[in-house]
Design a protein around this motif. Structure first.
Motif, PDB file in Angstrom:
ATOM      1  N   LYS A  81       8.245  14.839  -0.187  1.00  0.00           N
ATOM      2  CA  LYS A  81       6.955  15.356  -0.634  1.00  0.00           C
ATOM      3  C   LYS A  81       5.825  14.359  -0.415  1.00  0.00           C
ATOM      4  O   LYS A  81       4.671  14.759  -0.262  1.00  0.00           O
ATOM      5  CB  LYS A  81       7.036  15.750  -2.112  1.00  0.00           C
ATOM      6  N   ASP A  82       6.161  13.067  -0.414  1.00  0.00           N
ATOM      7  CA  ASP A  82       5.141  12.028  -0.261  1.00  0.00           C
ATOM      8  C   ASP A  82       5.106  11.451   1.153  1.00  0.00           C
ATOM      9  O   ASP A  82       4.446  10.440   1.393  1.00  0.00           O
ATOM     10  CB  ASP A  82       5.382  10.910  -1.266  1.00  0.00           C
ATOM     11  N   GLU A  83       5.807  12.063   2.090  1.00  0.00           N
ATOM     12  CA  GLU A  83       5.889  11.542   3.464  1.00  0.00           C
ATOM     13  C   GLU A  83       4.510  11.475   4.122  1.00  0.00           C
ATOM     14  O   GLU A  83       3.702  12.403   4.016  1.00  0.00           O
ATOM     15  CB  GLU A  83       6.779  12.456   4.308  1.00  0.00           C
ATOM     16  N   ILE A  84       4.251  10.338   4.774  1.00  0.00           N
ATOM     17  CA  ILE A  84       3.015  10.199   5.545  1.00  0.00           C
ATOM     18  C   ILE A  84       3.336   9.729   6.949  1.00  0.00           C
ATOM     19  O   ILE A  84       4.441   9.256   7.234  1.00  0.00           O
ATOM     20  CB  ILE A  84       2.026   9.200   4.888  1.00  0.00           C
ATOM     21  N   MET A  85       2.372   9.876   7.839  1.00  0.00           N
ATOM     22  CA  MET A  85       2.437   9.320   9.178  1.00  0.00           C
ATOM     23  C   MET A  85       1.195   8.475   9.412  1.00  0.00           C
ATOM     24  O   MET A  85       0.172   8.649   8.740  1.00  0.00           O
ATOM     25  CB  MET A  85       2.501  10.425  10.237  1.00  0.00           C
ATOM     26  N   LEU A  86       1.279   7.574  10.377  1.00  0.00           N
ATOM     27  CA  LEU A  86       0.133   6.791  10.830  1.00  0.00           C
ATOM     28  C   LEU A  86      -0.214   7.215  12.242  1.00  0.00           C
ATOM     29  O   LEU A  86       0.672   7.282  13.111  1.00  0.00           O
ATOM     30  CB  LEU A  86       0.446   5.293  10.834  1.00  0.00           C
ATOM     31  N   VAL A  87      -1.499   7.487  12.484  1.00  0.00           N
ATOM     32  CA  VAL A  87      -1.898   7.979  13.796  1.00  0.00           C
ATOM     33  C   VAL A  87      -3.066   7.156  14.348  1.00  0.00           C
ATOM     34  O   VAL A  87      -3.985   6.792  13.623  1.00  0.00           O
ATOM     35  CB  VAL A  87      -2.277   9.480  13.748  1.00  0.00           C
TER      36      VAL A  87
ATOM     37  N   ASN B  28       0.847  -1.196   0.000  1.00  0.00           N
ATOM     38  CA  ASN B  28       0.000   0.000   0.000  1.00  0.00           C
ATOM     39  C   ASN B  28       0.880   1.242   0.000  1.00  0.00           C
ATOM     40  O   ASN B  28       1.732   1.408   0.887  1.00  0.00           O
ATOM     41  CB  ASN B  28      -0.892  -0.001   1.243  1.00  0.00           C
ATOM     42  N   ILE B  29       0.671   2.118  -0.959  1.00  0.00           N
ATOM     43  CA  ILE B  29       1.486   3.329  -1.070  1.00  0.00           C
ATOM     44  C   ILE B  29       0.598   4.564  -1.195  1.00  0.00           C
ATOM     45  O   ILE B  29      -0.519   4.494  -1.714  1.00  0.00           O
ATOM     46  CB  ILE B  29       2.459   3.264  -2.269  1.00  0.00           C
ATOM     47  N   PHE B  30       1.121   5.677  -0.723  1.00  0.00           N
ATOM     48  CA  PHE B  30       0.415   6.943  -0.816  1.00  0.00           C
ATOM     49  C   PHE B  30       0.319   7.365  -2.282  1.00  0.00           C
ATOM     50  O   PHE B  30       1.279   7.217  -3.049  1.00  0.00           O
ATOM     51  CB  PHE B  30       1.147   7.999   0.003  1.00  0.00           C
ATOM     52  N   ASP B  31      -0.818   7.902  -2.658  1.00  0.00           N
ATOM     53  CA  ASP B  31      -1.078   8.279  -4.051  1.00  0.00           C
ATOM     54  C   ASP B  31      -0.368   9.602  -4.360  1.00  0.00           C
ATOM     55  O   ASP B  31      -0.973  10.674  -4.352  1.00  0.00           O
ATOM     56  CB  ASP B  31      -2.587   8.401  -4.278  1.00  0.00           C
ATOM     57  N   HIS B  32       0.918   9.480  -4.629  1.00  0.00           N
ATOM     58  CA  HIS B  32       1.748  10.647  -4.936  1.00  0.00           C
ATOM     59  C   HIS B  32       2.755  10.235  -6.003  1.00  0.00           C
ATOM     60  O   HIS B  32       3.259   9.116  -5.993  1.00  0.00           O
ATOM     61  CB  HIS B  32       2.472  11.122  -3.678  1.00  0.00           C
ATOM     62  N   GLU B  33       3.071  11.142  -6.916  1.00  0.00           N
ATOM     63  CA  GLU B  33       3.927  10.793  -8.046  1.00  0.00           C
ATOM     64  C   GLU B  33       5.307  10.300  -7.617  1.00  0.00           C
ATOM     65  O   GLU B  33       5.889   9.407  -8.258  1.00  0.00           O
ATOM     66  CB  GLU B  33       4.069  11.990  -8.995  1.00  0.00           C
ATOM     67  N   GLU B  34       5.857  10.843  -6.533  1.00  0.00           N
ATOM     68  CA  GLU B  34       7.174  10.409  -6.075  1.00  0.00           C
ATOM     69  C   GLU B  34       7.134   8.954  -5.596  1.00  0.00           C
ATOM     70  O   GLU B  34       8.048   8.171  -5.865  1.00  0.00           O
ATOM     71  CB  GLU B  34       7.668  11.318  -4.947  1.00  0.00           C
ATOM     72  N   MET B  35       6.090   8.608  -4.866  1.00  0.00           N
ATOM     73  CA  MET B  35       5.960   7.258  -4.343  1.00  0.00           C
ATOM     74  C   MET B  35       5.704   6.255  -5.470  1.00  0.00           C
ATOM     75  O   MET B  35       6.298   5.172  -5.511  1.00  0.00           O
ATOM     76  CB  MET B  35       4.832   7.218  -3.314  1.00  0.00           C
ATOM     77  N   ILE B  36       4.835   6.627  -6.382  1.00  0.00           N
ATOM     78  CA  ILE B  36       4.528   5.732  -7.508  1.00  0.00           C
ATOM     79  C   ILE B  36       5.767   5.510  -8.377  1.00  0.00           C
ATOM     80  O   ILE B  36       6.053   4.385  -8.807  1.00  0.00           O
ATOM     81  CB  ILE B  36       3.359   6.293  -8.336  1.00  0.00           C
TER      82      ILE B  36
END
Length: 279
Positions: free
Chosen positions: A175-181, A102-110
């Protein structure tokens, strides 16, 4: 012994968990979380197996040096949801081993899961000088392999049965950094937005990093932070220090400790954190 080597103090508080590979050290850090630590490489990256009643969530897949899938299978015998915190090489190295990531929907991650990294970039990261003198493996060749992935948006909730984690987008370190909370547990998995080492701000504007840290300080300063490098735990109050310090840098009230990369970057050091940013 290299400067960064040695057992970090916080791990003495945790119970080691047996698994078969010498590359990894696994610790039960409480809260139904296992830290899968790679201490023999300069990055000292930590992936996490977050256990629920029905499923577990694997937060990142590490450097790709050890067999992450085998490690996880030895630790957990139910369904595993694999989630990447961001696109950097030390967090996605074993993605290819899993049926789905599972990846964040961002061009850098893809891009990171569909296009091979440049050898000129990733090669030095796996050079011999990046490994501990005590490392059971002292060399590795990065090899890109296809990844089966699904994307998600900010606000996505991963339900593990008796606990769940919500995605927030925190574009500072990347730019595609996420966190889980988990608001119920007051737990925040920070990825690389914050960790107990010099933080990097190369890929995004420093103004963006300031905005993110200011928001984190307002919302999560009383949460327990679970970081992805060096040591697992920090208290959310560190966000208050960082937000204040970042503003001091932006306002010209803080002088850099030194310049780096032929003057391209500056290193700012505070009592509780430091940051390296583009000049």
């Amino acid at each position: 012994m290299k400067e960064w080597e040695g057992v970090r103090e916080q791990y003495k508080e945790f119970k080691p968990v047996e698994q078969s590979q010498p590359w990894f050290k696994v610790y039960d850090i409480g809260k139904n979380i296992l830290a899968i630590y790679e201490p023999y490489h300069f990055q000292e990256v930590i992936s996490y197996l977050i256990k629920g009643e029905d499923k577990a969530l694997l937060w990142d897949t590490g450097l790709g040096i050890g067999d992450m899938k085998k490690c996880v299978e030895e630790l957990w015998d139910k369904e595993v949801i694999v989630v990447n915190s961001h696109h950097h090489f030390d967090h996605i190295g074993s993605n290819w081993q899993f049926d789905e990531v599972n990846i964040f929907d961002h061009e850098e991650m893809i891009k990171a899961v569909t296009v091979p990294l440049a050898d000129s970039y990733v090669g030095p990261e796996y050079a011999e000088d990046q490994f501990s003198d005590e490392a059971p493996i002292k060399e590795h060749t990065y090899e890109f392999k296809p990844v089966n992935y699904v994307t998600f948006k900010e606000g996505k909730v991963f339900d593990l049965g008796n606990r769940s984690f919500r995605v927030i987008h925190t574009p500072g370190h990347a730019k595609d950094e996420i966190m889980l909370v988990s608001d119920e547990e007051k737990l925040l998995f920070t990825g690389d937005e914050y960790y107990p080492a010099p933080m990097y701000c190369f890929e995004n504007t420093f103004d963006t990093y300031i905005e993110v840290m200011d928001d984190l300080a307002k919302k999560y300063s009383d949460y327990t932070l679970v970081t992805s490098h060096n040591e697992p735990y920090r208290h959310g109050s560190i966000f208050i220090d960082i937000a204040k310090g970042f503003k001091e840098i932006a306002e010209g009230k803080k002088e850099p400790k030194c310049e780096m990369r032929n003057g391209e970057r500056e290193w700012f050091v505070f009592d509780t954190f430091s940051v390296i940013k583009k000049k």
